[in-house]
Design a protein around this motif. Structure first.
Motif, PDB file in Angstrom:
ATOM      1  N   LYS A   1       0.867  -1.178   0.000  1.00  0.00           N
ATOM      2  CA  LYS A   1       0.000   0.000   0.000  1.00  0.00           C
ATOM      3  C   LYS A   1       0.902   1.226   0.000  1.00  0.00           C
ATOM      4  O   LYS A   1       1.519   1.555   1.011  1.00  0.00           O
TER       5      LYS A   1
ATOM      6  N   VAL B   1       2.968   8.022  -4.313  1.00  0.00           N
ATOM      7  CA  VAL B   1       1.822   8.117  -5.225  1.00  0.00           C
ATOM      8  C   VAL B   1       1.966   9.363  -6.097  1.00  0.00           C
ATOM      9  O   VAL B   1       1.767   9.315  -7.320  1.00  0.00           O
TER      10      VAL B   1
ATOM     11  N   GLY C   1       0.957  -6.112  -7.573  1.00  0.00           N
ATOM     12  CA  GLY C   1      -0.347  -5.531  -7.261  1.00  0.00           C
ATOM     13  C   GLY C   1      -0.294  -4.197  -6.551  1.00  0.00           C
ATOM     14  O   GLY C   1      -1.340  -3.630  -6.224  1.00  0.00           O
ATOM     15  N   THR C   2       0.895  -3.657  -6.290  1.00  0.00           N
ATOM     16  CA  THR C   2       1.003  -2.339  -5.653  1.00  0.00           C
ATOM     17  C   THR C   2       0.433  -1.282  -6.601  1.00  0.00           C
ATOM     18  O   THR C   2       0.884  -1.157  -7.739  1.00  0.00           O
ATOM     19  N   PRO C   3      -0.560  -0.508  -6.150  1.00  0.00           N
ATOM     20  CA  PRO C   3      -1.232   0.436  -7.053  1.00  0.00           C
ATOM     21  C   PRO C   3      -0.457   1.734  -7.255  1.00  0.00           C
ATOM     22  O   PRO C   3      -0.797   2.777  -6.695  1.00  0.00           O
TER      23      PRO C   3
ATOM     24  N   LYS D   1       1.251   4.151 -10.453  1.00  0.00           N
ATOM     25  CA  LYS D   1       1.302   4.370 -11.895  1.00  0.00           C
ATOM     26  C   LYS D   1       2.678   3.972 -12.446  1.00  0.00           C
ATOM     27  O   LYS D   1       3.706   4.428 -11.963  1.00  0.00           O
TER      28      LYS D   1
END
Length: 359
Positions: free
Chosen positions: A127, A133, A148-150, A152
């Protein structure tokens, strides 16, 4: 000569991968300049100079979470922090910035962009933090430790790990490790630990069930944490330690691990191919559960709830695993596929690509 500026800190989760990359950059080219950007308050203020790197200071400016006087002062303070980093970049003629999250990273990304210096982002947690981010949107490269780390543009590169983990030959070191902890190298070992401060839930559960572990034919190496008041029953096969400064030796001896699921722990355990039972720390935003998710999905680990973790759960869930050799072998094989020991090299390759695209 290339000048690298590595930004991050605050916690060991940010500082340790930063230092792993810094060490490898310095070893690869001793003529290069490796600088670290951090705050006066973070763990980096002690660890970075101890490791022989110059620490450039930036003000700690937390992102406001609610409207108050700190929020009103934030824009001006943040602009000042960006200006501080821009000054460092110019003065030291920095060629590339690498951010690992934490308070130092957000102003570093914006300063690098304004100075037209390429920057790379590495995110250690499944996360991501707010700084990363934001940084990932314009980064030349984005590396993540977990699938799977969100983020970009995120590319799974793994975690930069300490040399003593990367270079560990568990079989060759097992006898030395057994002597270190007063255990028998010929008998299986369950390693239980909860991080540097320990984990009260794990300590209480194994205080109630250590006899069952020994009755199953296993030995128990229990790292309780320095603040723990757990008493050592002083029985053969049960080694209780408040603190272990050679976790590589503990890992060399472990045939199964029960631990929290911090990003570094999951990365190291998976890289070493050790089957694990993770009991994620329940405080926070569920980061530890997400850190363990890829290992669990691959079959390398199982997940148990902190809130219900007791001695009875150890007897119901873990003791049967101790006696199931085939299942543990499958978990170990899965761990070798989900983990990697090349996280540092992968991040450096990303840095090199960023430098190449800037030239």
């Amino acid at each position: 000569m290339t000048t690298y500026l590595l930004a991050g800190g605050g916690t060991a989760g940010h500082v340790n991968p930063l230092l792993a990359v810094a060490d490898s950059l310095r070893e690869r080219d001793p003529a290069s300049s490796v600088l670290v950007l951090g705050t006066k308050e973070g763990l980096e203020a002690r660890l970075v100079p101890e490791r022989g790197y110059e620490l450039l200071i930036v003000d700690k400016v937390p992102f406001p979470r609610r409207p108050n006087t700190q929020a009103a002062a934030f824009p001006g303070r943040f602009r000042k922090a960006i200006a501080q980093v821009r000054s460092h970049i110019r003065e030291h003629r920095v060629d590339v910035v690498v951010g690992f999250g934490g308070y130092a990273s957000a102003p570093a990304y914006l300063a690098a962009r304004r100075e037209k210096v390429p920057f790379v982002v590495h995110e250690a947690n499944a996360k991501p933090g707010l700084a990363n981010v934001l940084g990932a949107r314009r980064a030349a490269g984005v590396g993540v430790a977990f699938e799977g780390t969100p983020l970009k543009g995120g590319e799974v590169v793994g975690m930069p790990l300490r040399h003593e983990i990367v270079d560990l030959d568990r079989s060759a070191t097992r006898s030395e490790a057994a002597v270190q902890f007063g255990l028998d190298a010929a008998r299986p070992v369950l390693l239980v630990f909860g991080g540097s401060l320990g984990a009260q839930r794990l300590n209480e559960a194994f205080a109630d069930s250590w006899g069952d572990v020994l009755a199953a034919g296993w030995q128990l190496l229990h790292v309780t944490g320095e603040r723990s008041e757990l008493e050592d029953p002083e029985v053969p096969g049960y080694a209780v330690r408040r603190y272990v400064d050679r976790m590589d030796l503990a890992f060399a001896l472990a045939d199964l691990i029960v631990s929290r699921a911090g990003s570094a722990t999951v990365s190291e355990v998976s890289a070493l191919g050790i089957p694990a039972v993770y009991v994620p720390y329940a405080v926070g935003n569920g980061e530890q559960r997400l850190n363990a998710a890829s290992a669990v999905a691959a079959g390398a680990a199982i997940l148990l709830q902190d809130g219900t973790f007791t001695g009875e759960v150890v007897r119901e869930e873990i003791i049967p695993l101790l006696t199931d050799t085939d299942r543990r072998a499958r978990m170990a094989s899965a761990a070798e596929h989900v983990g990697t020991r090349t996280g540092t090299e992968n991040v450096i390759a990303m840095i090199d690509r960023a430098l190449g695209s800037a030239n």
